[in-house]
Design a protein around this motif. Structure first.
Motif, mmCIF file in Angstrom:
data_model
loop_
_atom_site.group_PDB
_atom_site.id
_atom_site.type_symbol
_atom_site.label_atom_id
_atom_site.label_comp_id
_atom_site.label_asym_id
_atom_site.label_seq_id
_atom_site.Cartn_x
_atom_site.Cartn_y
_atom_site.Cartn_z
ATOM 1 N N ARG A 296 4.244 13.572 -17.967
ATOM 2 C CA ARG A 296 4.784 14.646 -17.109
ATOM 3 C C ARG A 296 6.296 14.747 -17.260
ATOM 4 N N GLU A 297 6.922 13.603 -17.342
ATOM 5 C CA GLU A 297 8.384 13.565 -17.483
ATOM 6 C C GLU A 297 8.814 14.338 -18.725
ATOM 7 N N GLN A 298 8.146 14.014 -19.842
ATOM 8 C CA GLN A 298 8.500 14.667 -21.098
ATOM 9 C C GLN A 298 8.245 16.175 -21.015
ATOM 10 N N ARG A 299 7.120 16.507 -20.412
ATOM 11 C CA ARG A 299 6.765 17.923 -20.298
ATOM 12 C C ARG A 299 7.818 18.671 -19.485
ATOM 13 N N GLN A 300 8.266 18.025 -18.420
ATOM 14 C CA GLN A 300 9.264 18.658 -17.560
ATOM 15 C C GLN A 300 10.592 18.831 -18.287
ATOM 16 N N ARG A 301 10.976 17.787 -19.013
ATOM 17 C CA ARG A 301 12.246 17.878 -19.746
ATOM 18 C C ARG A 301 12.191 18.988 -20.779
ATOM 19 N N LEU A 302 11.067 19.112 -21.459
ATOM 20 C CA LEU A 302 10.925 20.153 -22.472
ATOM 21 C C LEU A 302 10.979 21.526 -21.821
ATOM 22 N N ALA A 303 10.261 21.669 -20.716
ATOM 23 C CA ALA A 303 10.221 22.963 -20.029
ATOM 24 C C ALA A 303 11.632 23.375 -19.631
ATOM 25 N N ARG A 304 12.439 22.389 -19.276
ATOM 26 C CA ARG A 304 13.809 22.663 -18.848
ATOM 27 C C ARG A 304 14.638 23.229 -19.999
ATOM 28 N N GLU A 305 14.206 22.959 -21.227
ATOM 29 C CA GLU A 305 14.942 23.487 -22.387
ATOM 30 C C GLU A 305 14.277 24.732 -22.952
ATOM 31 N N GLY A 306 13.244 25.163 -22.275
ATOM 32 C CA GLY A 306 12.587 26.388 -22.721
ATOM 33 C C GLY A 306 11.380 26.145 -23.598
ATOM 34 N N PRO B 83 18.679 21.457 -28.936
ATOM 35 C CA PRO B 83 17.972 21.738 -27.688
ATOM 36 C C PRO B 83 16.986 22.882 -27.867
ATOM 37 N N GLY B 84 15.888 22.800 -27.189
ATOM 38 C CA GLY B 84 14.896 23.863 -27.291
ATOM 39 C C GLY B 84 14.029 23.737 -28.520
ATOM 40 N N ARG B 85 14.165 22.629 -29.225
ATOM 41 C CA ARG B 85 13.345 22.395 -30.422
ATOM 42 C C ARG B 85 12.699 21.032 -30.317
ATOM 43 N N ALA C 125 4.628 25.944 -34.517
ATOM 44 C CA ALA C 125 5.011 27.133 -35.282
ATOM 45 C C ALA C 125 6.222 27.804 -34.655
ATOM 46 N N ARG C 126 6.388 27.592 -33.356
ATOM 47 C CA ARG C 126 7.471 28.255 -32.643
ATOM 48 C C ARG C 126 8.643 27.332 -32.345
ATOM 49 N N PHE C 127 8.340 26.095 -32.000
ATOM 50 C CA PHE C 127 9.404 25.201 -31.510
ATOM 51 C C PHE C 127 9.777 24.063 -32.446
ATOM 52 N N GLN C 128 9.063 23.914 -33.537
ATOM 53 C CA GLN C 128 9.424 22.798 -34.423
ATOM 54 C C GLN C 128 10.786 23.008 -35.048
ATOM 55 N N TRP C 129 11.555 21.940 -35.029
ATOM 56 C CA TRP C 129 12.912 21.993 -35.594
ATOM 57 C C TRP C 129 12.836 22.077 -37.107
ATOM 58 N N LYS C 130 13.481 23.115 -37.649
ATOM 59 C CA LYS C 130 13.543 23.241 -39.094
ATOM 60 C C LYS C 130 14.961 22.939 -39.527
ATOM 61 N N ARG C 131 15.077 22.095 -40.490
ATOM 62 C CA ARG C 131 16.400 21.698 -40.978
ATOM 63 C C ARG C 131 17.197 22.891 -41.459
ATOM 64 N N GLY C 132 18.400 23.027 -40.922
ATOM 65 C CA GLY C 132 19.279 24.080 -41.376
ATOM 66 C C GLY C 132 18.978 25.428 -40.740
ATOM 67 N N VAL C 133 18.059 25.422 -39.810
ATOM 68 C CA VAL C 133 17.729 26.670 -39.129
ATOM 69 C C VAL C 133 18.134 26.570 -37.658
#
Length: 109
Positions: A77-87, A19-21, A99-107
DNA sequence: CTAGTGACTGTTT
DNA sequence: AAAACAGCCACTA
């Protein structure tokens, strides 16, 4: 071992996104063990029924833009809202800062 | 069977 | 920044 279809692998990979990534199509394809199959990722998600198990909204294009397209843009809009809900917020350009939100494996976040 | 298209990406002009 | 090309797979006409 149950026979895993490429689609199942893709769903599996998407569910691995914390979540949040966010992750890109190419990244999902890679995690699913199918490099360069990013198109299949999009196709699989398109046919996916939202049962609440697969966080499809955490998948964005390689540029951080929302690739979902609908006639009225409601899906975007739906996707944007869902993402915003996770920060996960979008910048002024309407894109996610990978650079900030991309999921990095093992991080972990 | 061929051709076009798509929730795409990466490299090269 | 923008466009052109090539690559990969499934579905449709």
């Amino acid at each position: 071992m149950a026979a895993r279809t490429p689609e199942e692998r893709i769903y599996r990979a998407v569910m691995r996104i914390p979540p949040g990534r966010v992750a890109t199509y190419g990244q999902i394809a890679r995690v699913a063990g199918m490099p360069r199959h990013h198109r299949q990722v999009g196709r699989a998600l398109r046919g996916l029924v939202d049962d609440g198990l697969v966080p499809w909204h955490r998948v964005v294009s390689a540029s951080g833009t929302i690739s979902l397209r609908s006639a009225d843009g409601s899906a975007e809009r739906e996707q944007r809202q869902r993402l915003a809900r996770e920060g996960v917020v979008l910048d002024a350009r309407g894109r996610v800062s990978l650079a900030r939100f991309q999921w990095k494996r093992g991080v972990a976040p």
